[in-house]
Design a protein around this motif. Structure first.
Motif, PDB file in Angstrom:
ATOM      1  N   LYS A   1       0.700  -1.258   0.114  1.00 52.02           N
ATOM      2  CA  LYS A   1       0.031  -0.068   0.064  1.00 52.02           C
ATOM      3  C   LYS A   1       0.938   1.363  -0.125  1.00 52.02           C
ATOM      4  O   LYS A   1       0.302   2.218   0.394  1.00 52.02           O
ATOM      5  CB  LYS A   1      -1.177  -0.118   1.102  1.00 52.02           C
ATOM      6  CG  LYS A   1      -1.969  -1.103   1.091  1.00 52.02           C
ATOM      7  CD  LYS A   1      -3.246  -0.927   2.064  1.00 52.02           C
ATOM      8  CE  LYS A   1      -4.023  -2.140   1.917  1.00 52.02           C
ATOM      9  NZ  LYS A   1      -4.404  -2.783   1.007  1.00 52.02           N
TER      10      LYS A   1
ATOM     11  N   ALA B   1      -1.026   3.422  -4.671  1.00 53.28           N
ATOM     12  CA  ALA B   1      -2.487   2.822  -5.000  1.00 53.28           C
ATOM     13  C   ALA B   1      -2.605   2.689  -6.566  1.00 53.28           C
ATOM     14  O   ALA B   1      -3.321   1.909  -7.046  1.00 53.28           O
ATOM     15  CB  ALA B   1      -3.604   3.886  -4.576  1.00 53.28           C
TER      16      ALA B   1
ATOM     17  N   GLU C   1      -2.738   6.540  -1.704  1.00 54.35           N
ATOM     18  CA  GLU C   1      -4.241   6.591  -1.536  1.00 54.35           C
ATOM     19  C   GLU C   1      -4.698   7.722  -1.111  1.00 54.35           C
ATOM     20  O   GLU C   1      -6.116   8.096  -1.114  1.00 54.35           O
ATOM     21  CB  GLU C   1      -4.568   5.436  -0.369  1.00 54.35           C
ATOM     22  CG  GLU C   1      -3.680   5.672   0.899  1.00 54.35           C
ATOM     23  CD  GLU C   1      -4.041   4.657   1.988  1.00 54.35           C
ATOM     24  OE1 GLU C   1      -3.773   4.976   3.134  1.00 54.35           O
ATOM     25  OE2 GLU C   1      -4.405   3.722   1.683  1.00 54.35           O
TER      26      GLU C   1
END
Length: 160
Positions: A46, A49, A71
């Motif tokens: 992560k 993204a 993100e």
């Protein structure tokens, strides 16, 4: 006889072309494979993204530089070591440093250049650096490294 000669020339040229394409394709396969694995690692952890680009950077330690958006919508560069160790990954936010174009501007103000071969963002001991590879006006190969943070000169390898 003339038809056999034309056939022979066309056949040899075609065979040479096919062999050349296969050799180039096979030569790039390890790079494509490691880039894909680095991209998957950046997504799995992560760190990013969405991925926009990646390439191999060979400095003192080889890294795969993976560009993308996290993100929160911030553009980042992730430096994944060739060993694909998650705890050895480094990252920088692209807004915290100079762009590729700014690095080229700083570089060209002080250097006479025949041709810029490539510009890559990589990771070295002082942190993120822009590596600019170019041919000088005398025809020699040169490498210049600018710090990503502020565009200061870090290292020069000249006249190879």
């Amino acid at each position: 006889m003339k038809n056999w000669l034309i056939f022979g020339v066309v056949f040899i040229l075609s065979l040479s072309l096919v062999i050349s394409v296969l050799v180039l394709w096979k030569a790039n396969a390890p790079f494509n494979d490691i880039e894909q694995k680095a991209e998957e690692l950046a997504l799995d952890t992560k760190a990013l993204a969405v991925i926009s680009e990646s390439y191999v950077y060979n400095g003192n330690k080889p890294y795969i530089t993976v560009f993308g958006v996290d993100e929160y919508g911030k553009e980042k560069a992730i430096f994944v070591p060739m060993s694909l160790e998650e705890n050895s990954m480094q990252e920088v936010f692209l807004q915290d440093g100079i762009t590729e174009q700014e690095a080229l501007t700083v570089f060209t103000k002080e250097t006479s250049v025949q041709k810029v071969l490539h510009t890559k963002l990589g990771f070295e001991e002082p942190g993120a650096v822009w590596e600019i590879t170019y041919m000088s006006e005398s025809g020699s190969l040169n490498y210049v490294y600018l710090l990503f943070e502020d565009g200061q000169w870090w290292k020069r390898i000249l006249n190879l």
